[in-house]
Scaffold this active site. Structure first.
Site, short mmCIF file in Angstrom:
data_model
loop_
_atom_site.label_atom_id
_atom_site.label_comp_id
_atom_site.label_asym_id
_atom_site.label_seq_id
_atom_site.Cartn_x
_atom_site.Cartn_y
_atom_site.Cartn_z
N LYS A 94 -6.08 3.31 -0.63
CA LYS A 94 -5.08 3.92 0.25
C LYS A 94 -5.81 4.81 1.24
CE LYS A 94 -0.59 4.17 0.86
NZ LYS A 94 0.44 3.17 0.52
N ASP A 145 2.04 2.00 6.20
CA ASP A 145 2.77 2.88 5.28
C ASP A 145 3.56 3.84 6.18
OD1 ASP A 145 2.81 3.60 2.19
OD2 ASP A 145 2.75 5.52 3.22
P1 NDP Z 1 8.40 4.62 7.77
O1 NDP Z 1 7.48 5.54 8.46
O2 NDP Z 1 8.79 3.34 8.44
O3 NDP Z 1 9.75 5.36 7.39
C1 NDP Z 1 9.73 6.50 6.59
C2 NDP Z 1 11.15 6.99 6.41
O4 NDP Z 1 11.14 8.02 5.42
C3 NDP Z 1 11.71 7.62 7.66
O5 NDP Z 1 13.09 7.47 7.69
C4 NDP Z 1 11.32 9.08 7.50
O6 NDP Z 1 12.13 9.99 8.22
C5 NDP Z 1 11.51 9.27 6.00
N1 NDP Z 1 10.60 10.32 5.54
C6 NDP Z 1 9.25 10.31 5.60
N2 NDP Z 1 8.73 11.44 5.12
C7 NDP Z 1 9.77 12.18 4.74
C8 NDP Z 1 9.90 13.45 4.16
N3 NDP Z 1 8.80 14.21 3.87
N4 NDP Z 1 11.15 13.90 3.88
C9 NDP Z 1 12.25 13.14 4.16
N5 NDP Z 1 12.19 11.91 4.72
C10 NDP Z 1 10.98 11.46 5.00
O7 NDP Z 1 7.74 4.33 6.37
P2 NDP Z 1 8.01 3.13 5.34
O8 NDP Z 1 9.42 2.71 5.39
O9 NDP Z 1 6.95 2.13 5.53
O10 NDP Z 1 7.70 3.85 3.94
C11 NDP Z 1 8.72 4.49 3.17
C12 NDP Z 1 8.25 4.63 1.74
O11 NDP Z 1 7.99 3.34 1.20
C13 NDP Z 1 6.96 5.42 1.54
O12 NDP Z 1 7.01 6.07 0.29
C14 NDP Z 1 5.90 4.32 1.47
O13 NDP Z 1 4.75 4.76 0.80
C15 NDP Z 1 6.66 3.27 0.70
N6 NDP Z 1 6.18 1.90 0.81
C16 NDP Z 1 6.02 1.29 2.01
C17 NDP Z 1 5.62 -0.03 2.07
C18 NDP Z 1 5.52 -0.76 3.36
O14 NDP Z 1 5.24 -1.97 3.32
N7 NDP Z 1 5.74 -0.15 4.50
C19 NDP Z 1 5.29 -0.78 0.85
C20 NDP Z 1 5.56 -0.08 -0.38
C21 NDP Z 1 5.97 1.22 -0.38
P3 NDP Z 1 11.58 10.64 9.58
O15 NDP Z 1 11.60 9.56 10.59
O16 NDP Z 1 12.53 11.75 9.86
O17 NDP Z 1 10.19 11.14 9.28
O1 2IT Z 2 2.55 1.32 -0.74
C1 2IT Z 2 2.34 0.13 -0.42
O2 2IT Z 2 2.30 -0.78 -1.26
C2 2IT Z 2 2.14 -0.17 1.00
N1 2IT Z 2 2.23 0.73 1.83
C3 2IT Z 2 1.79 -1.57 1.43
C4 2IT Z 2 0.32 -1.83 1.24
C5 2IT Z 2 -0.19 -3.13 1.80
O3 2IT Z 2 -1.41 -3.30 1.73
O4 2IT Z 2 0.57 -3.95 2.28
#
Ligand code: NDP
Ligand code: 2IT
Length: 449
Positions: A129, A169
């Site tokens: 990561k 992420d």
């Molecule tokens: P994005 O940046 O696309 O979206 C994040 C969302 O979460 C936004 O709506 C944001 O709001 C909100 N958010 C972020 N930080 C905070 C906080 N401290 N308090 C409240 N709301 C918050 O990220 P992703 O959708 O990609 O990721 C979301 C989650 O999923 C994370 O935990 C990530 O690690 C996990 N994840 C992502 C994967 C991926 O493929 N993208 C895969 C597996 C897990 P705002 O815009 O106001 O900051």
């Molecule tokens: O938390 C996660 O699994 C991710 N942000 C996706 C990682 C990846 O390599 O696609």
């Protein structure tokens, strides 16, 4: 909290002492150690080979300065990390988080969980990561590009298609991956699958954008099937409105659910007619605006300031898809009181240990992040396969593989929980099933790391 197994207790105590300022990392390790007690009890070779001492120490931590020039001509400095946690079963693989809250504890917790998540996918990927405390919000495209180029200038020395393959992420989406890929290619003069989540015109995979949200719903669907239920007619609450939340909304709706609430870090919206996925996409992906503007598109909806209130919206199914520790014990109690029957974690570690305990005690089906959100990285693995073959599969092919992988993960978690007499505890099942393969690979490979 004390662990009953003396060896695990000793390893954890030493780790807690050495990493006293890394609360998220220690939280993630404690959850895994609790689950692994029966495995460690049953397999003396784990202690004999110091597997637990080794698995909690990253193979490599790269920490670097990222300097870039903003639009006003001022020099800005951020901190960058790549943590190459475990390569026992494949090249390091995991996302890059860009958010002002990023620190070493957060990257270590994410990297540690990624080891077991990647193992659960069944694909050959180790755990890693990275990220930076850079805040993409409010930055121009040029500022984002200059930051990404500077970040990649250092990162490029440490990654590669067979070494370490970063992805998106929080704060890192298609735009950032594009700028980083461009810089990597320029520095190395090679066109390889060194990053995933790439654009479709230069090696990205169809369905990668949708994969995490879709996967979380496929996992939820398997839990529901076991309860003799389905998404049909269910009220669904999804926190966040980023990549994971947006496509969780689309899939939950396709499967017959009604998504009544979504949020961002400022507040949440409620739309009793079902939140329109296309409006969220427009607001977040095109306009890069706040979720409160949803009410300008859908006047019947309401906006409430403050993101945590979302858990007071009554629902049958909850999908926390924003960030770590966004749902605590009290909020879990409110969800339970309001009739919530199943929770699947789309984000990483969104539920506090108290929340997880409350759900499990109340008999709420609980799908932990390592399993429920593994669809994203699984599809990244499929992107790597396509890049290696110099081929691209159709959306339907990738989505079908993703769906099958999520079914397999659910089954692996369930089987592991049953093997160790913890039927129904998918937290234990996910940690055990994810651990077993990594542990075996480490044993076969000797004391290298
Ligand atoms: P994005 O940046 O696309 O979206 C994040 C969302 O979460 C936004 O709506 C944001 O709001 C909100 N958010 C972020 N930080 C905070 C906080 N401290 N308090 C409240 N709301 C918050 O990220 P992703 O959708 O990609 O990721 C979301 C989650 O999923 C994370 O935990 C990530 O690690 C996990 N994840 C992502 C994967 C991926 O493929 N993208 C895969 C597996 C897990 P705002 O815009 O106001 O900051
Ligand atoms: O938390 C996660 O699994 C991710 N942000 C996706 C990682 C990846 O390599 O696609």
């Amino acid at each position: 909290m004390a662990l009953k197994n003396e060896y695990l207790n000793r390893v954890y105590a030493g780790l807690a002492q050495r990493n006293a300022h890394e609360p998220e990392f220690l939280q993630a390790v404690m959850e895994v150690f609790e689950s692994l007690e029966p495995v460690v009890d049953a397999r003396p070779e784990i202690e004999a080979n110091a597997i637990m001492e080794r698995i909690v120490e990253p193979e490599r931590i790269i920490n670097f300065r990222v300097s870039w020039v903003d639009d006003a001509g001022k020099v800005q400095v951020n901190r960058g990390w790549r943590i190459q946690f475990n390569s026992a079963i494949g090249p390091y693989k995991g996302g890059l988080r860009l958010h002002p809250s990023v620190n070493q504890s957060i990257i270590k917790f994410l990297g540690f969980e990624q080891i077991f998540k990647n193992s659960l996918t069944g694909l050959p990927m180790g755990g890693g990561k990275g990220g930076s405390d850079f805040d993409p919000k409010g930055k121009s495209d040029n500022e984002i590009m200059r930051f990404c180029q500077s970040f990649m200038t250092e990162l490029a020395k440490h990654i590669g298609a067979d070494t370490d393959v970063p992805a998106g992420d929080i704060g890192t989406g298609a735009r950032e991956i594009g700028y980083m890929f461009g810089q990597y290619k320029r520095l190395r003069n090679e066109f390889t699958g060194v990053l995933t989540g790439k654009g479709l015109s230069y090696g990205g995979s169809l369905a990668r954008t949708e994969a995490t949200g879709y996967g979380a719903c496929y996992f939820m669907n398997e839990m529901l099937k076991d309860m003799g239920a389905s998404f049909e007619g269910k009220r669904v609450v999804i926190s966040g409105s980023g990549n994971v939340a947006t496509y969780a909304n689309q899939k939950a709706t396709q499967l017959g659910g009604k998504v009544v609430a979504m949020s961002d870090s400022n507040g949440y919206i409620v739309d009793e007619n079902g939140i329109d996925f296309k409006v969220i996409k427009e607001i977040k992906e095109v306009k890069r605006a706040r979720i409160k503007t949803y009410v300008d598109y859908v006047p019947g909806a309401k906006y409430v300031e403050g993101c945590r209130g979302i858990w007071s919206v009554p629902c049958d199914l909850a999908l926390p898809c924003a960030t770590q520790n966004e749902l605590n014990g009290e909020e879990a109690a409110t969800l339970i009181k309001n009739g919530c029957k199943a929770v699947a974690e789309g984000a990483n570690m969104p539920c506090t240990p108290e929340a997880v305990a409350a759900f499990q005690a109340a008999g709420v089906a609980f799908g932990p992040a390592k399993a429920a959100n593994a669809g994203g990285v699984a599809t990244s693995g499929l992107e790597m396969s396509q890049n290696s073959q110099r081929l691209s599969w159709t959306f339907e092919e990738v989505d079908a593989k993703l769906h099958q992988i999520m079914i397999n993960i659910y089954k692996a978690c369930k089987d592991a929980s049953e093997r160790y007499n913890m039927a129904g505890n998918l937290v234990a099942g996910a940690n055990i099933a994810g651990f077993e393969k990594v542990c075996d690979a480490m044993l076969w490979q000797g004391i290298a790391y």
